[in-house]
Write a protein that holds these residues in place. Structure first.
Motif, PDB file in Angstrom:
ATOM      1  N   GLU A 214      48.679  51.307  49.328  1.00 11.35           N
ATOM      2  CA  GLU A 214      49.878  51.445  50.167  1.00 11.35           C
ATOM      3  C   GLU A 214      49.508  51.382  51.642  1.00 11.35           C
ATOM      4  OE1 GLU A 214      53.101  51.781  49.607  1.00 11.35           O
ATOM      5  OE2 GLU A 214      53.359  52.311  47.498  1.00 11.35           O
ATOM      6  N   ALA A 215      48.412  52.056  52.017  1.00  5.63           N
ATOM      7  CA  ALA A 215      47.961  52.030  53.418  1.00  5.63           C
ATOM      8  C   ALA A 215      47.580  50.616  53.832  1.00  5.63           C
ATOM      9  CB  ALA A 215      46.784  52.987  53.595  1.00  5.63           C
ATOM     10  N   LEU A 216      46.958  49.873  52.930  1.00  2.00           N
ATOM     11  CA  LEU A 216      46.589  48.484  53.247  1.00  2.00           C
ATOM     12  C   LEU A 216      47.826  47.634  53.490  1.00  2.00           C
ATOM     13  CD1 LEU A 216      44.566  46.081  53.329  1.00  2.00           C
ATOM     14  CD2 LEU A 216      44.830  45.931  50.848  1.00  2.00           C
ATOM     15  N   ARG A 219      49.987  47.420  56.780  1.00  2.00           N
ATOM     16  CA  ARG A 219      49.620  46.512  57.870  1.00  2.00           C
ATOM     17  C   ARG A 219      50.191  45.128  57.559  1.00  2.00           C
ATOM     18  NH1 ARG A 219      45.540  48.797  61.046  1.00  2.00           N
ATOM     19  NH2 ARG A 219      45.565  51.049  60.652  1.00  2.00           N
ATOM     20  N   ALA A 220      51.193  44.706  58.319  1.00  2.00           N
ATOM     21  CA  ALA A 220      51.903  43.457  58.016  1.00  2.00           C
ATOM     22  C   ALA A 220      50.972  42.250  58.013  1.00  2.00           C
ATOM     23  CB  ALA A 220      53.030  43.254  59.022  1.00  2.00           C
ATOM     24  N   ALA A 221      50.001  42.217  58.947  1.00  2.00           N
ATOM     25  CA  ALA A 221      49.094  41.066  59.019  1.00  2.00           C
ATOM     26  C   ALA A 221      48.235  40.966  57.771  1.00  2.00           C
ATOM     27  CB  ALA A 221      48.210  41.174  60.259  1.00  2.00           C
ATOM     28  N   PHE A 222      47.825  42.090  57.213  1.00  2.00           N
ATOM     29  CA  PHE A 222      47.021  42.072  55.990  1.00  2.00           C
ATOM     30  C   PHE A 222      47.885  41.739  54.777  1.00  2.00           C
ATOM     31  CE2 PHE A 222      43.966  45.351  58.049  1.00  2.00           C
ATOM     32  CZ  PHE A 222      43.385  44.336  58.780  1.00  2.00           C
ATOM     33  N   ALA A 223      49.082  42.335  54.701  1.00  2.00           N
ATOM     34  CA  ALA A 223      49.945  42.114  53.539  1.00  2.00           C
ATOM     35  C   ALA A 223      50.405  40.664  53.438  1.00  2.00           C
ATOM     36  CB  ALA A 223      51.154  43.048  53.608  1.00  2.00           C
ATOM     37  N   ALA A 224      50.450  39.945  54.563  1.00  2.00           N
ATOM     38  CA  ALA A 224      50.913  38.551  54.548  1.00  2.00           C
ATOM     39  C   ALA A 224      49.803  37.565  54.206  1.00  2.00           C
ATOM     40  CB  ALA A 224      51.509  38.190  55.909  1.00  2.00           C
ATOM     41  N   ASP A 225      48.548  38.008  54.153  1.00  2.00           N
ATOM     42  CA  ASP A 225      47.429  37.105  53.891  1.00  2.00           C
ATOM     43  C   ASP A 225      47.401  36.715  52.415  1.00  2.00           C
ATOM     44  OD1 ASP A 225      44.783  35.841  54.511  1.00  2.00           O
ATOM     45  OD2 ASP A 225      44.105  37.373  53.095  1.00  2.00           O
ATOM     46  N   THR A 226      47.209  35.423  52.145  1.00  2.00           N
ATOM     47  CA  THR A 226      47.208  34.956  50.762  1.00  2.00           C
ATOM     48  C   THR A 226      46.024  35.509  49.975  1.00  2.00           C
ATOM     49  OG1 THR A 226      46.042  32.950  51.493  1.00  2.00           O
ATOM     50  CG2 THR A 226      48.441  32.828  51.301  1.00  2.00           C
ATOM     51  N   GLY A 227      44.870  35.687  50.638  1.00  2.00           N
ATOM     52  CA  GLY A 227      43.718  36.257  49.952  1.00  2.00           C
ATOM     53  C   GLY A 227      43.955  37.702  49.547  1.00  2.00           C
ATOM     54  N   VAL A 228      44.560  38.475  50.444  1.00  2.00           N
ATOM     55  CA  VAL A 228      44.886  39.873  50.116  1.00  2.00           C
ATOM     56  C   VAL A 228      45.871  39.919  48.955  1.00  2.00           C
ATOM     57  CG1 VAL A 228      45.998  41.968  50.986  1.00  2.00           C
ATOM     58  CG2 VAL A 228      44.379  40.735  52.429  1.00  2.00           C
TER      59      VAL A 228
END
Length: 375
Positions: A214-216, A219-228
């Protein structure tokens, strides 16, 4: 010029040397047969950092001198009274120039004298290499090194110390802390200014606590990454509520792929199919057509009982159909609109294959004349 393969010095007792954690880590990766140019991928350290560490290890005697430095060796052969060894270690720039294989620009910065043992708060000359390309994941060899570093050096530390390290660490310690199972440590890693997409992907792949995930995703920039996202859906601890929040606006085709990916846990696949049905009922007609055509109608098995709107039916009727698989799957779709069944009956592929025509004629929405002809 031959490639330099750093070799540990067997004549030196490493326990007598004051090595920093990074120097000890790099030294543990050296087997004497690995070229220096391969060490960045093996250790996960930037080449500039590696060059400085290797230079210090050569200076301290932990590594054998480079081949280019061998001509100076005969000077050390006279009797001990001459003490020639005292003339080689001084601040001669040649040790750093002896590492040509890394193909790096010379380092003119002063060597960092103080590298505290696992107390990485001050770290003076930090060029902050967090602008790494976001295209590829870490090599598997580097991931094994990070995990080993965490298990052997960091995991035995108390939780509050690991949190303190996570706030100020840099690689490889920062990447190693991404393997920590405690959500508080993961939150501290995410608050570190050096944390980038490679670290976020490590957390998404290996962290097994919903609180840390949830903490990860906060962060919008991390959640939008295809690898993440790719590693999140494969994480068995991804909460269904978090999946719905992140994927509720994704394209229908993406949801279909997640719902049918065998590498994805069943709980997440089930959540993906539920979100797919919800989105199909209210999504754009173009996405519905894309889903049906690109899957050759296989996606319709998860959409039983869901009708389509007039625009979707119109778009489907404006196409020529040649795939027997697609025609069969639409014929088995109970919600297929009457106009689409009538359109399929006119296709050349159906006229040439009586079994397809018979299958369409049995559809509840087939025209009356087709039912009489197929009877």
């Amino acid at each position: 010029m031959t490639e330099w393969m750093p070799k540990p010095n067997p004549a030196v007792d490493l326990r007598t040397l004051a090595l920093s954690p990074e120097e000890g880590f790099v030294l543990s990766r050296l087997d004497g047969a690995t070229p220096a140019r391969n060490l960045p991928a093996l250790t996960g350290l930037p080449p500039e950092r590696l060059r400085t560490i290797l230079s210090r290890l050569v200076t301290q005697g932990a590594l054998l001198p480079t081949p280019t430095a061998s001509p100076a060796a005969p000077v050390a052969t006279p009797p001990v009274a001459f003490e020639p060894q005292r003339r080689t270690p001084p601040t001669d720039p040649e040790p750093e120039a002896d590492l040509p294989v890394l193909d790096l620009t010379p380092l003119d910065a002063a060597p960092e004298a103080d590298l505290p043992v696992l107390d990485l708060t001050p770290l003076e000359a930090a060029p902050a290499p967090d602008a790494e390309p976001a295209s590829e994941d870490e090599p598997e060899a580097a991931l094994g090194n990070y995990r080993q570093l965490f298990e052997l050096r960091l995991h035995p530390l108390p939780e509050d110390q690991r949190i303190a390290h996570a706030h100020a660490a840099e690689d490889p310690i920062l990447s190693a802390l991404c393997f920590d199972p405690v959500p508080a440590v993961i939150k501290a890693v995410l608050e570190n200014a050096r944390t980038g997409l490679p670290h976020a992907r490590l957390v998404a792949r290996y962290h097994r606590n919903p609180v840390g995930l949830e903490a990860l995703c906060a962060r919008a920039a991390f959640a939008a990454d295809t690898g993440v996202r790719r590693w999140l859906v494969r994480n068995p601890q991804l909460p269904a509520s978090l999946f719905r929040r992140l994927w509720s606006a994704r394209r229908l085709m993406e949801l279909h792929k997640v719902g049918n990916d065998r590498d994805v846990p069943e709980s997440t696949r089930r959540a993906a199919r539920e979100v797919l049905r919800q989105r199909f009922a209210s999504g754009p007609a173009e996405e519905k057509v894309e889903l049906i055509l690109n899957t050759e109608g296989r996606a319709l098995a998860a959409l039983i009982g869901l009708p389509v709107d007039g625009k979707t039916a119109s778009l489907l009727c404006g196409r020529t159909y040649r795939s027997p698989m697609l025609i069969q799957n639409i014929a088995r779709w109970s919600a297929a609109p009457p106009a689409l069944i009538a359109h399929l009956l006119k296709q050349e592929a159906v006229r040439r294959q009586p079994q397809l025509r018979m299958l369409l004629a049995r559809h509840p929405n087939a025209p009356a004349d087709a039912k009489r002809g197929g009877a």
